[in-house]
Scaffold this active site. Structure first.
Site, short mmCIF file in Angstrom:
data_model
loop_
_atom_site.label_atom_id
_atom_site.label_comp_id
_atom_site.label_asym_id
_atom_site.label_seq_id
_atom_site.Cartn_x
_atom_site.Cartn_y
_atom_site.Cartn_z
N LYS A 138 39.78 55.03 50.60
CA LYS A 138 38.82 56.08 50.36
C LYS A 138 37.50 55.53 49.82
O LYS A 138 36.47 56.17 49.90
CB LYS A 138 39.39 57.05 49.31
CG LYS A 138 40.69 57.68 49.69
CD LYS A 138 41.27 58.48 48.48
CE LYS A 138 42.64 59.01 48.78
NZ LYS A 138 43.28 59.57 47.56
N GLY A 139 37.58 54.34 49.23
CA GLY A 139 36.48 53.82 48.41
C GLY A 139 35.13 53.74 49.08
O GLY A 139 34.10 53.88 48.42
N ASP B 15 34.25 49.20 50.16
CA ASP B 15 33.55 49.40 48.89
C ASP B 15 33.31 48.08 48.16
O ASP B 15 32.23 47.81 47.69
CB ASP B 15 34.31 50.39 47.99
CG ASP B 15 35.77 50.03 47.76
OD1 ASP B 15 36.27 49.02 48.32
OD2 ASP B 15 36.44 50.77 47.00
N ASP C 265 37.03 41.82 46.86
CA ASP C 265 37.55 41.26 45.62
C ASP C 265 38.31 39.98 45.97
O ASP C 265 37.70 38.94 46.18
CB ASP C 265 38.41 42.33 44.95
CG ASP C 265 38.87 41.97 43.56
OD1 ASP C 265 38.09 41.34 42.83
OD2 ASP C 265 40.00 42.32 43.19
N LYS D 151 32.58 40.49 44.73
CA LYS D 151 32.97 39.74 43.52
C LYS D 151 33.45 38.37 43.97
O LYS D 151 34.66 38.14 44.05
CB LYS D 151 34.15 40.43 42.85
CG LYS D 151 33.85 41.51 41.85
CD LYS D 151 35.18 41.87 41.19
CE LYS D 151 35.15 43.23 40.58
NZ LYS D 151 36.50 43.65 40.14
N PHE E 58 35.82 45.15 36.00
CA PHE E 58 36.26 46.32 36.75
C PHE E 58 35.20 47.40 36.74
O PHE E 58 34.78 47.85 35.69
CB PHE E 58 37.58 46.86 36.19
CG PHE E 58 38.24 47.83 37.11
CD1 PHE E 58 39.00 47.38 38.18
CD2 PHE E 58 38.08 49.19 36.93
CE1 PHE E 58 39.59 48.28 39.06
CE2 PHE E 58 38.68 50.10 37.80
CZ PHE E 58 39.44 49.63 38.86
N VAL E 59 34.77 47.80 37.92
CA VAL E 59 33.68 48.77 38.01
C VAL E 59 34.16 50.07 38.67
O VAL E 59 35.12 50.07 39.43
CB VAL E 59 32.49 48.20 38.81
CG1 VAL E 59 31.94 46.97 38.11
CG2 VAL E 59 32.87 47.87 40.24
N ASP F 67 37.10 53.95 42.33
CA ASP F 67 37.88 54.77 41.41
C ASP F 67 38.62 53.93 40.37
O ASP F 67 38.81 52.73 40.53
CB ASP F 67 38.93 55.57 42.18
CG ASP F 67 40.08 54.70 42.65
OD1 ASP F 67 39.82 53.68 43.30
OD2 ASP F 67 41.24 55.03 42.34
N ARG G 241 35.09 58.48 41.32
CA ARG G 241 34.46 58.17 42.61
C ARG G 241 33.14 58.91 42.78
O ARG G 241 32.26 58.47 43.51
CB ARG G 241 35.37 58.59 43.77
CG ARG G 241 36.66 57.80 43.88
CD ARG G 241 37.30 58.07 45.24
NE ARG G 241 38.71 57.71 45.29
CZ ARG G 241 39.16 56.50 45.56
NH1 ARG G 241 38.30 55.51 45.75
NH2 ARG G 241 40.45 56.24 45.61
P1 5GP Z 1 40.98 42.89 47.77
O1 5GP Z 1 39.66 42.35 48.23
O2 5GP Z 1 41.44 42.24 46.51
O3 5GP Z 1 42.05 42.91 48.83
O4 5GP Z 1 40.89 44.41 47.39
C1 5GP Z 1 39.76 45.13 47.39
C2 5GP Z 1 40.13 46.50 46.88
O5 5GP Z 1 40.54 46.43 45.51
C3 5GP Z 1 38.93 47.41 46.91
O6 5GP Z 1 38.83 48.10 48.13
C4 5GP Z 1 39.20 48.32 45.72
O7 5GP Z 1 40.02 49.39 46.12
C5 5GP Z 1 39.97 47.47 44.76
N1 5GP Z 1 39.08 46.87 43.72
C6 5GP Z 1 38.82 45.57 43.53
N2 5GP Z 1 37.97 45.39 42.49
C7 5GP Z 1 37.68 46.62 42.02
C8 5GP Z 1 36.85 47.11 40.96
O8 5GP Z 1 36.18 46.40 40.19
N3 5GP Z 1 36.83 48.46 40.77
C9 5GP Z 1 37.54 49.32 41.57
N4 5GP Z 1 37.43 50.61 41.31
N5 5GP Z 1 38.33 48.90 42.58
C10 5GP Z 1 38.39 47.56 42.80
MG MG Z 2 39.72 50.27 48.27
#
Ligand code: 5GP
Ligand code: MG
Length: 185
Positions: A42-43, A99, A102, A130, A151-152, A158, A164
């Site tokens: 959803k992000g 969104d 990470d 990040k 964490f944002v 969310d 959100r």
């Molecule tokens: P990754 O890149 O680790 O597979 O995951 C990315 C997902 O982790 C993003 O789409 C989000 O849902 C969640 N995520 C990672 N860092 C953050 C953050 O700082 N804040 C929020 N709200 N979600 C995050």
């Molecule tokens: Mg996400």
């Protein structure tokens, strides 16, 4: 400012300026070529809806909903909740919009899955990046902002389903995410 937010990291004006820049970059790359923006739910819904309105060339819009589980680059799996129809992927040029990048696991698995399902090309566009957290070697083709390793929330992002709808990006107060869920407050 929302009472749970410690500080604002990106104001509405900063966000809009960043999206203007990314929209120009995307437009330059896809001009003269049909493409589909695939928003990762959803992000990314807030970012994607602002972004596409600043891209003045023809595009289609699709949605995908998936989460990535597990450590390590190979071992984890992609849990797919919703995927576009075959006809929306096969032979298409896709711009995956998320969104935040990470660890990179979710987006890199989604890119692989889109290619496996027959996409002609797959590029990635993220609102936030990040880089310090990366666990898989993925860099987005387009990104609006780089953020520090904290964490944002807000602007689509969310915590436990909330925040959100904040129009800015902020850091949550520590007590909001360390609060024991069972404790009655
Ligand atoms: P990754 O890149 O680790 O597979 O995951 C990315 C997902 O982790 C993003 O789409 C989000 O849902 C969640 N995520 C990672 N860092 C953050 C953050 O700082 N804040 C929020 N709200 N979600 C995050
Ligand atoms: Mg996400």
């Amino acid at each position: 400012m929302h009472e749970d937010v410690e500080r604002i990291l990106l104001t509405e004006a900063q966000i809009q300026a960043g999206i203007d820049r990314v929209a120009r970059e995307v437009t330059a790359v896809y001009r003269g070529q049909a493409f589909t923006v695939v928003s990762v739910l959803k992000g990314s819904c807030v970012f994607a809806s602002d972004l596409i309105r600043r891209i003045p060339i023809p595009l289609e819009l699709a949605f995908v909903s998936a989460s990535s589980y597990g450590e390590g680059v190979e071992s984890g799996r992609l849990e797919v909740n919703f995927f576009p129809a075959e006809s929306e992927i096969q032979g298409r040029d896709l711009l995956l919009v998320d969104d935040i990048l990470d660890t990179g696991r979710t987006l890199s698995r989604l890119v692989d899955e889109m290619r496996r399902r027959g996409a002609r090309s797959v590029r990635t566009c993220v609102f936030l990046d990040k880089p310090a957290r990366r666990a898989t070697p993925l860099s987005a083709d387009f990104r609006a902002f780089e953020v520090d390793n904290l964490f944002v929330v807000g602007y689509g992002l969310d915590f436990a389903g909330h925040y959100r709808n904040l129009p800015y990006v902020g850091a949550l107060k520590r007590e909001c995410y360390e609060r024991p869920r069972s404790a009655a407050r």
